[in-house]
Structure formats: C-alpha cells, structure tokens
Scaffold this motif. Structure first.
Motif, PDB file in Angstrom:
ATOM      1  N   ILE A 119       0.829  -1.206   0.000  1.00  8.28           N
ATOM      2  CA  ILE A 119       0.000   0.000   0.000  1.00  8.28           C
ATOM      3  C   ILE A 119       0.862   1.253   0.000  1.00  8.28           C
ATOM      4  O   ILE A 119       0.516   2.265  -0.604  1.00  8.28           O
ATOM      5  N   ALA A 120       2.008   1.182   0.662  1.00 10.21           N
ATOM      6  CA  ALA A 120       2.890   2.347   0.710  1.00 10.21           C
ATOM      7  C   ALA A 120       3.386   2.741  -0.670  1.00 10.21           C
ATOM      8  O   ALA A 120       3.785   3.890  -0.897  1.00 10.21           O
ATOM      9  N   LEU A 121       3.363   1.815  -1.600  1.00 13.41           N
ATOM     10  CA  LEU A 121       3.823   2.114  -2.956  1.00 13.41           C
ATOM     11  C   LEU A 121       2.798   2.921  -3.752  1.00 13.41           C
ATOM     12  O   LEU A 121       3.123   3.506  -4.780  1.00 13.41           O
ATOM     13  N   HIS A 122       1.559   2.947  -3.290  1.00 10.62           N
ATOM     14  CA  HIS A 122       0.514   3.684  -3.997  1.00 10.62           C
ATOM     15  C   HIS A 122       0.522   5.150  -3.567  1.00 10.62           C
ATOM     16  O   HIS A 122       0.623   5.437  -2.372  1.00 10.62           O
ATOM     17  N   PRO A 123       0.417   6.082  -4.495  1.00  7.32           N
ATOM     18  CA  PRO A 123       0.327   7.497  -4.110  1.00  7.32           C
ATOM     19  C   PRO A 123      -0.856   7.700  -3.169  1.00  7.32           C
ATOM     20  O   PRO A 123      -1.952   7.237  -3.437  1.00  7.32           O
ATOM     21  N   GLY A 124      -0.602   8.334  -2.045  1.00  8.55           N
ATOM     22  CA  GLY A 124      -1.682   8.587  -1.100  1.00  8.55           C
ATOM     23  C   GLY A 124      -1.860   7.489  -0.077  1.00  8.55           C
ATOM     24  O   GLY A 124      -2.528   7.689   0.933  1.00  8.55           O
ATOM     25  N   GLY A 125      -1.273   6.319  -0.301  1.00  9.22           N
ATOM     26  CA  GLY A 125      -1.301   5.249   0.677  1.00  9.22           C
ATOM     27  C   GLY A 125      -2.698   4.831   1.116  1.00  9.22           C
ATOM     28  O   GLY A 125      -3.674   4.919   0.372  1.00  9.22           O
ATOM     29  N   LEU A 126      -2.784   4.358   2.367  1.00 12.48           N
ATOM     30  CA  LEU A 126      -4.054   3.893   2.921  1.00 12.48           C
ATOM     31  C   LEU A 126      -5.068   5.027   2.999  1.00 12.48           C
ATOM     32  O   LEU A 126      -6.262   4.825   2.760  1.00 12.48           O
ATOM     33  N   ASP A 127      -4.593   6.223   3.327  1.00 14.31           N
ATOM     34  CA  ASP A 127      -5.488   7.378   3.437  1.00 14.31           C
ATOM     35  C   ASP A 127      -6.267   7.580   2.142  1.00 14.31           C
ATOM     36  O   ASP A 127      -7.502   7.710   2.158  1.00 14.31           O
ATOM     37  N   GLU A 128      -5.556   7.597   1.022  1.00 10.74           N
ATOM     38  CA  GLU A 128      -6.237   7.820  -0.257  1.00 10.74           C
ATOM     39  C   GLU A 128      -7.141   6.645  -0.617  1.00 10.74           C
ATOM     40  O   GLU A 128      -8.249   6.832  -1.110  1.00 10.74           O
TER      41      GLU A 128
END
Length: 200
Positions: A119-128
């Motif tokens: 998930i950390a690899l996705h822009p915005g992470g868990l929040d987004e």
C-alpha cells in the motif's frame, strides 16, 4: 420541542445519539471523534485494526481497552508492528489489556506489513485508498437509528478494494463502521447536539 425517540439526554443536559450509554469515555468518543474526519495512514491503520477486533463485541469493550491496544501494538506504528514475530504474537495472546484473539492479532500484523510494503507504494497510501470511497454528503440527516445502514454500496466497494490489496479481517460492515468513526459519513441523527454543531 422534545428530542427524537432515538436521542438520549444525559445528566450533562446534552442530547446524544441513542447508542451512547452513560460511560464517560463513550460520551467523549461520540462528542469528539465519531463522524470527525480522520486522516493519516497510521491513524486509519489503528482505527481499522480496532474495528476488526470489535467484530462480535461491543464498541465500548474496545474503547475501554484502546490504551492497552496502543501500548501492546507500539502505538499502531505500522513499521514497528510489521516487524512483530511469533514471540510478539504469544506476548499479545497473554496480554489481558487487549482482546486476545490469535486470528485478529495475526491479521493486524499482516496488515501492517501490507501497509509498509504494497500500500505504501501507492500514491496517497491507505489514506487515499479509504477516502476515495467517501460518499457524497446526504441531503437529509438520519431521523432515527433505524435509518442508519449496516452497509452501503461505498462500504462494499471499500471492503472489496482493501481485500484486493490483501487486507485481512475486513468486510462491508466493518468498512461502514470505519466510515462512521473516521468521518467519511456523518451519522449523528436529528436531535443529537453534534448534528446541530459545526463540523470540526
């Protein structure tokens, strides 16, 4: 005007949603947290983890143990929890300050590992990932507790999205409870003092 049937007036004179009991921590949670926008991967990781532990239990049970959970899970720091091993699982299973359930403990550790890797690899992470499933605000406020759904199309989609990246111990009901507690939806009912207060 008398309050709605599903609103309770407490001894402090404030009318609250009827699910709030007389416990001071429950009142504080309702007044200060429930329905307030929550952002940040760490904060949402904590809330999702606690919602998973709550499954099959009352939320007040979790609230009364929240500080115990925070101590046991290193403040829900994802990187620290991701490093937990079998010794930590056994430690947590012996910790009376939390809900001792092996499957939920192991899921929390696995989810932390997921959070700091995939998930950390996705822009915005868990929040987004979570907030992109926030529904449009309701045109009218719920009039009674019976008007509050257990799931919605958005919570089904959120649960599906979390499962798709490998998140464990989350379903559409847990996802909707997260939406309520993290402020993606505002489910304070008509007559509750928070329904009339400006949103923080």
């Amino acid at each position: 005007m008398s309050p709605a049937p599903d609103v309770r007036i407490a001894d402090d004179g404030l009318a609250r949603c009827g699910w709030v009991g007389d416990d001071a921590e429950y009142r504080r949670y309702h007044d200060e947290e429930w329905g307030v926008a929550l952002h940040g991967d760490r904060a949402l990781f904590e809330k999702l983890s606690l919602e998973a532990f709550q499954s099959g239990l009352s939320w007040i049970t979790i609230l009364r143990r929240r500080e115990g959970f925070r101590h046991a899970f290193a403040g829900f720091d994802p990187e620290t929890v991701a490093g937990f091993g079998e010794d930590d699982v056994e430690r947590l299973l012996a910790d009376e300050s939390i809900v001792r359930n092996r499957a939920k403990i192991e899921a929390t550790i696995a989810n932390a590992r997921l959070l700091v890797t995939r998930i950390a690899l996705h822009p915005g992470g868990l929040d987004e990932l979570v907030w992109q499933h926030a529904p449009a605000p309701r045109s009218t406020r719920p009039a009674q507790l019976a008007d509050l759904p257990a799931t919605t199309p958005e919570s089904v989609a959120l649960a599906r999205a979390l499962k798709a990246v490998g998140w464990r111990f989350v379903g559409s009901t847990t996802a909707y409870a997260l939406m309520q507690s993290a402020g993606l939806v505002d489910d304070h009912i008509v007559g509750c003092w928070r329904a009339a207060a400006p949103r923080p």
